[in-house]
Design a protein around this motif. Structure first.
Motif, PDB file in Angstrom:
ATOM      1  N   ASN A   1      44.234  46.970  47.301  1.00 46.48           N
ATOM      2  CA  ASN A   1      43.649  46.256  46.170  1.00 46.48           C
ATOM      3  C   ASN A   1      42.981  47.186  45.157  1.00 46.48           C
ATOM      4  O   ASN A   1      43.111  47.006  43.945  1.00 46.48           O
ATOM      5  CB  ASN A   1      42.640  45.222  46.664  1.00 46.48           C
ATOM      6  N   ARG A   2      42.236  48.180  45.642  1.00 46.39           N
ATOM      7  CA  ARG A   2      41.530  49.080  44.739  1.00 46.39           C
ATOM      8  C   ARG A   2      42.519  49.887  43.885  1.00 46.39           C
ATOM      9  O   ARG A   2      42.301  50.074  42.685  1.00 46.39           O
ATOM     10  CB  ARG A   2      40.602  50.002  45.521  1.00 46.39           C
TER      11      ARG A   2
ATOM     12  N   ALA B   1      44.015  47.611  41.276  1.00 48.68           N
ATOM     13  CA  ALA B   1      43.049  47.402  40.191  1.00 48.68           C
ATOM     14  C   ALA B   1      43.050  48.596  39.235  1.00 48.68           C
ATOM     15  O   ALA B   1      43.024  48.427  38.006  1.00 48.68           O
ATOM     16  CB  ALA B   1      41.661  47.177  40.770  1.00 48.68           C
TER      17      ALA B   1
ATOM     18  N   SER C   1      39.391  44.667  37.458  1.00 46.18           N
ATOM     19  CA  SER C   1      38.485  44.780  38.591  1.00 46.18           C
ATOM     20  C   SER C   1      39.189  44.397  39.892  1.00 46.18           C
ATOM     21  O   SER C   1      40.213  43.697  39.880  1.00 46.18           O
ATOM     22  CB  SER C   1      37.265  43.879  38.382  1.00 46.18           C
ATOM     23  N   VAL C   2      38.598  44.844  41.015  1.00 45.63           N
ATOM     24  CA  VAL C   2      39.143  44.486  42.321  1.00 45.63           C
ATOM     25  C   VAL C   2      39.063  42.979  42.524  1.00 45.63           C
ATOM     26  O   VAL C   2      39.978  42.369  43.104  1.00 45.63           O
ATOM     27  CB  VAL C   2      38.389  45.233  43.447  1.00 45.63           C
TER      28      VAL C   2
END
Length: 233
Positions: free
Chosen positions: A184-185, A188, A194-195
């Motif tokens: 996810n990071r 992003a 954003s996450v």
């Protein structure tokens, strides 16, 4: 391929309403094919010819200047759908009709063409009457497949969740990056969001695909043809 600059799309609805007929353009490198389609369109009631181009730059300029309603594209000039995506993301009203060459008449190619923004598929070897029918019908149905090509999509359409076509562009981008192995990071960072925004897109994606988790969503997407193994990102 470098994305061409596309401008003037905001005026497209006004320009198109001036015509009572469907404006048709073509991207194809063969002069005889360009001339033949021009003649066919010119003698067909309800259609008018807006021009032809032999390369992407000329086609982008033609689209910007003349705002055709339907643009036919030789599949050999846009095999991965990049150019179709560039045009349709900037102009949602444009109807791209892909002219499939014999070597591209596969379920994988057909599904990718639709994902990249094409609205219709017709064989490049089709009879003139079939091409005219596709030009007339695709702007109305928004998804047209020539009868001879319909079996290409039958298997994948039968297995696809009814909501899979409703993935937003951003949800699809997140899905592609997840399929590439990004957490996810990293997703992003790649999308400059954003996450938490990524998590929101994932939740929507899972719901629409009927998936349990990220891995299940990727598996479903490959099975139904939403993602294609070996396709570019």
């Amino acid at each position: 391929m470098t994305a061409p600059h596309i401008a003037g799309q905001r005026t497209a609805p006004v320009q198109r309403r001036r015509h009572a007929t469907i404006g048709v353009a073509l991207l194809d490198q063969v002069p005889l094919f360009r001339e033949g389609l021009s003649t066919l369109v010119g003698r067909t009631p309800g259609l008018h010819w807006t021009g032809a181009a032999r390369d992407h730059r000329a086609a982008a300029h033609l689209h910007e200047r003349h705002q055709p309603d339907v643009l036919l594209i030789d599949s050999a000039l846009d095999p991965l759908g990049h150019f179709t995506r560039v045009l349709t993301e900037h102009d949602e009203r444009l109807v791209v009709l892909t002219l499939l060459r014999e070597g591209h008449c596969t379920a994988e190619f057909a599904e990718r063409a639709f994902r990249r923004g094409a609205r219709g598929l017709v064989s490049r070897q089709a009879e003139p009457a079939q091409i005219v029918q596709a030009i007339h019908n695709t702007p109305i149905s928004r998804r047209y497949v020539d009868a001879a090509l319909a079996p290409l999509l039958a298997a994948t359409d039968a297995d696809a969740p009814a909501t899979s076509a409703l993935l937003t562009r951003r949800e699809f981008e997140v899905l592609q990056l997840i399929a590439d192995g990004l957490e996810n990071r990293a997703v992003a960072a790649a999308l400059f969001v954003s996450v938490e925004t990524v998590r929101t897109h994932i939740k929507g994606m899972l719901r629409k695909l009927g998936a349990r988790d990220r891995a299940h969503a990727v598996a479903i997407s490959y099975r139904i043809g939403l993602l294609v193994a070996g396709a570019d990102r």
